[in-house]
Design an enzyme around this catalytic site. Structure first.
Site, short mmCIF file in Angstrom:
data_model
loop_
_atom_site.label_atom_id
_atom_site.label_comp_id
_atom_site.label_asym_id
_atom_site.label_seq_id
_atom_site.Cartn_x
_atom_site.Cartn_y
_atom_site.Cartn_z
N GLU A 9 24.23 46.78 27.96
CA GLU A 9 23.08 46.98 28.85
C GLU A 9 22.06 47.99 28.32
O GLU A 9 20.87 47.83 28.54
CB GLU A 9 23.56 47.44 30.25
N ASP A 82 28.82 46.20 31.81
CA ASP A 82 29.79 47.07 32.49
C ASP A 82 30.93 46.29 33.14
O ASP A 82 30.73 45.16 33.60
CB ASP A 82 29.08 47.92 33.54
N ASP A 84 32.36 45.69 35.94
CA ASP A 84 32.41 45.55 37.39
C ASP A 84 31.67 44.27 37.78
O ASP A 84 31.22 43.51 36.93
CB ASP A 84 31.83 46.79 38.09
N GLU A 86 28.74 43.80 39.12
CA GLU A 86 27.35 43.82 38.66
C GLU A 86 27.28 43.48 37.17
O GLU A 86 26.44 42.70 36.73
CB GLU A 86 26.74 45.21 38.92
N ARG A 301 32.13 53.91 37.77
CA ARG A 301 32.08 53.23 39.08
C ARG A 301 33.47 52.68 39.38
O ARG A 301 33.83 51.60 38.94
CB ARG A 301 31.01 52.14 39.09
#
Length: 709
Positions: A9, A82, A84, A86, A301
């Site tokens: 990202e 990442d 997760d 998202e 997170r």
């Protein structure tokens, strides 16, 4: 040799990962999401199973073009966003934009940016997890269904430009409900009685009146206190009982996203957003001199307190070397999780405890160092031996009355050598040692000090306590706490003053409206249940379109009823005596992103605005002007002379009318981290003070800093 393209990202993450991969790998950054629902239209086909219409985000065209060119040159593409929901969704959107088969082994994930973690991830690619993607899509579409239908209603009925969010509205409700509790609160009087006791040859100590005739005492008013003092006049005091015991105090678990935000708020005065921004930098990697870019902490997170066996063993080895075997528990610790936890990730911890804060301090900013030290210390302490605390309780009898003294002393510090968890009331723990006494010892009461108190209303939420209650009530998830807190301020529904959240009049009006006409949207239990449904979608246990259908049908009916029944709600502006110098109208007080300001009611014909200067009643120490409250560009409070720019005296601290006993200059009120207030002279040359910021000599520097903020 085949060429592999890895897409992450951010550039920082790309730089850190690129260091660990060989020359047959190219690492590029997508700069976050590249596709999303359109801003200018609804973008959801509710008649076709809520099919979303995704478009490339404006301004991302060059990045997409560059990635497509890189894909053509590569033999294999690995999507490393990442770990997760998202991140899974970002990877899925990349497969659509770059024409990659989502069922091919194209997705890798890692919990930390270290050579071992990257190597393992590259060797274990998998297909896109569509259940996790669908959970993220369901959340995004739910928020669009609410925002795009409810916001225009608020524009028409209340005020143009308003918006309502599915989860954010519940957070505003919590703050508004707390404010109503505070306003409805009626203080009750009560009294306490503290005695200072002494025994010959022993240190004096204090005890509080605790019981009357074996019942816990409540002293309601002055009359009751005077009766007690009369009863105790001439009384003899003796030690009724002495209890001593040892207590083990265990360390807190390593950080989750929520507990990190809470503790950074308490100990570092960081907002939730600031905590996550700095934590992201630590995770993605920072330049450590000859080492190059290094990821200092694991993924940030998470709601898990689980720690890998490798990390536990490394911590145990470090503790034994640094502190000795006495500080090492016999068995490794694994903190038990609370409630339903997404346990795919570990807790937030340093990628290596041997990279201690002091060894990397020179490469980090002040904020990065503070947060890294907090994470490092908390993790290390979580693997250390418990503290051993000696506690003593002494009951002192005087007729029917019993006074109680409690003391404790740390016998063995254990984990407390490294870290002690903060608390929300800001009170520091203090050791209190009581003298050696025996049952039957006679004591002399040197003083009896009565004190009047009043019960206090529940405290307003801070960053720490708001995030805590959101987590406890199941509202949002680790990735959403900081955006929730930030969004409700941006929308003008709440303001932060002295670390506490206050609802604005607008926030109160909108919440009342939503309570009346959209009870489910604003309902805490309903919102928490929706989070559980999103979890079930991610686990493949529920269909995402079914969850949306179940929500949307009653929502549309409620929307139609509200459109019919809600009349125009007027939010009146407060009119002031200030006259607009451009058109002569009386200016009104408006609420902006950084607090209140004066504006001409003739907008848009007259766009005149001015800062709202709130008088303090304190004279400027330099001239005959008055000190007024001002705000920096970032909303931080400071105080300046009302005659600015002719007089540029400013201070961050609250001015008072008290004069310094040494030089007679103005005194300002400073608040310590323990929330204790004390007065300090503003005169830099005063013999009672050292060099201080916010003093007359530093005025220009403070002013410059305020303008930047």
């Amino acid at each position: 040799m085949s060429k592999t393209l890895v897409i992450v990202e951010s550039p920082a993450k790309a730089k850190s990962i690129g260091k660990y991969l060989g020359r047959n790998y190219t690492v590029k950054a997508s700069m976050g999401h590249l596709r999303d629902l359109p801003k200018s239209q609804f973008g959801v086909d509710v008649e076709n199973n809520f099919a979303p219409k995704y478009i490339a985000i404006r301004g991302k065209g060059d990045i997409i073009k560059d990635l497509r060119a890189a894909v053509k040159k590569a033999d294999r593409v690995l999507l490393a966003s990442d770990p997760d929901r998202e991140g899974e969704a970002i990877a899925w959107h990349l497969t659509k934009l770059l024409d990659i088969d989502e069922n091919s082994p194209c997705r890798i994930e890692f919990n930390e940016i270290t050579p071992k973690a990257i190597e393992q991830a590259v060797q274990q690619p998998r297909p896109i997890d569509l259940d996790r993607v669908n959970a993220q899509q369901a959340r995004r579409i739910l928020d669009r269904l609410v925002g795009y239908n409810l916001s225009p209603l608020l524009w028409r009925k209340v005020k143009k430009g308003l918006s309502a969010g599915r989860v954010q509205s519940v957070a505003v409700r919590l703050i508004c409900d707390r404010e109503e509790e505070i306003r409805a609160f009626v203080p009750e009087e009560y009294w306490s009685l503290t005695a200072k006791f002494v025994k010959s040859g022993k240190s004096p100590f204090e005890a509080k009146l605790h019981k009357y005739r074996n019942q816990k005492i409540h002293i309601a008013n002055r009359e009751a206190m005077e009766q007690i003092l009369a009863d105790l006049k001439g009384a003899s005091f003796r030690v009724n009982s002495v209890s001593r015991k040892e207590k083990l105090r265990h360390p807190a678990a390593p950080f989750t996203t929520s507990s990190l935000q809470q503790e950074a708020s308490r100990k570092l005065n960081f907002t939730s957003r600031k905590t996550m921004v700095v934590a992201q930098q630590l995770y993605e990697g920072l330049e450590l001199g000859k080492e190059g870019p290094v990821g200092l902490v694991t993924y940030i997170r998470t709601d898990s307190t689980r720690v890998s066996e490798t990390a536990v063993q490394e911590a145990r080895k470090f503790i034994n070397e640094r502190f000795g075997p006495a500080y090492l528990p016999q068995q490794p610790r694994q903190a038990a999780g609370k409630g339903k936890v997404q346990d795919a990730h570990e807790a937030i911890r340093p990628t290596s405890v041997y990279r201690d804060p002091e060894s990397v301090k020179g490469f980090l900013t002040n904020d990065q160092y503070k947060l890294y030290k907090l994470i490092w210390s908390r993790f290390l302490a979580s693997q250390m031996a418990p503290a051993l605390i000696d506690t003593t309780g002494i009951d002192i009898a005087a007729g029917d009355y019993v006074f109680r003294a409690a003391g404790s002393i740390v016998k063995f510090p254990g984990f407390m050598q490294v870290y002690i968890e903060g608390n929300d009331d800001g009170v520091k723990e203090e050791e209190k040692l009581l003298p050696e006494l025996a049952e039957g010892d006679k004591l002399q009461a040197k003083t009896l000090t009565p004190k009047q108190h009043f019960t206090q209303p529940p405290p307003r939420y801070t960053d720490a306590t708001l995030v805590k209650v959101l987590e406890e009530k199941g509202i949002g998830r680790p990735s959403t706490y900081a955006p929730i807190v930030e969004t409700i301020q941006k929308r003008g529904y709440v303001v932060r003053e002295n670390k506490q959240f206050y609802p604005t009049e607008l926030g109160m009006i909108v919440v009342e409206l939503l309570k009346q006409y959209f009870p489910e949207i604003i309902n805490i239990e309903f919102t928490a249940e929706m989070e559980e449904k999103l979890d079930r979608i991610a686990e493949g246990e529920q269909q995402w379109s079914g969850v949306l259908q179940e929500f949307y049908r009653p929502f549309v009916k409620t929307l139609a009823t509200a459109e019919e029944q809600i009349g125009k709600v007027e939010v009146a502006d407060e009119v002031t005596d200030e006259i607009c110098e451009q058109c002569g109208r009386q200016m009104v007080i408006k609420l902006g992103r950084y607090g209140k300001f004066l504006a001409c009611p003739g907008f848009p014909a007259c766009r005149n605005t001015r800062p709202l200067l709130e008088p303090t009643g304190v004279k400027c120490p330099r001239c005959e002007g008055e000190m007024v409250l001002r705000r920096s560009k970032k909303g931080r409070k400071f105080y300046g002379c009302s005659k600015y720019p002719d007089c540029d005296f400013v201070t961050w601290d609250t001015p008072t009318n008290e004069k310094c006993p040494h030089c007679h200059a103005m005194m300002v009120e400073k608040t310590s981290r323990g929330k204790e207030k004390n007065l300090q002279c503003v005169n830099e040359d005063c013999p009672s003070q050292g060099n201080r910021s916010g003093t007359p000599k530093r005025a220009a520097a403070v002013k410059k800093k305020a303008s930047k903020k």
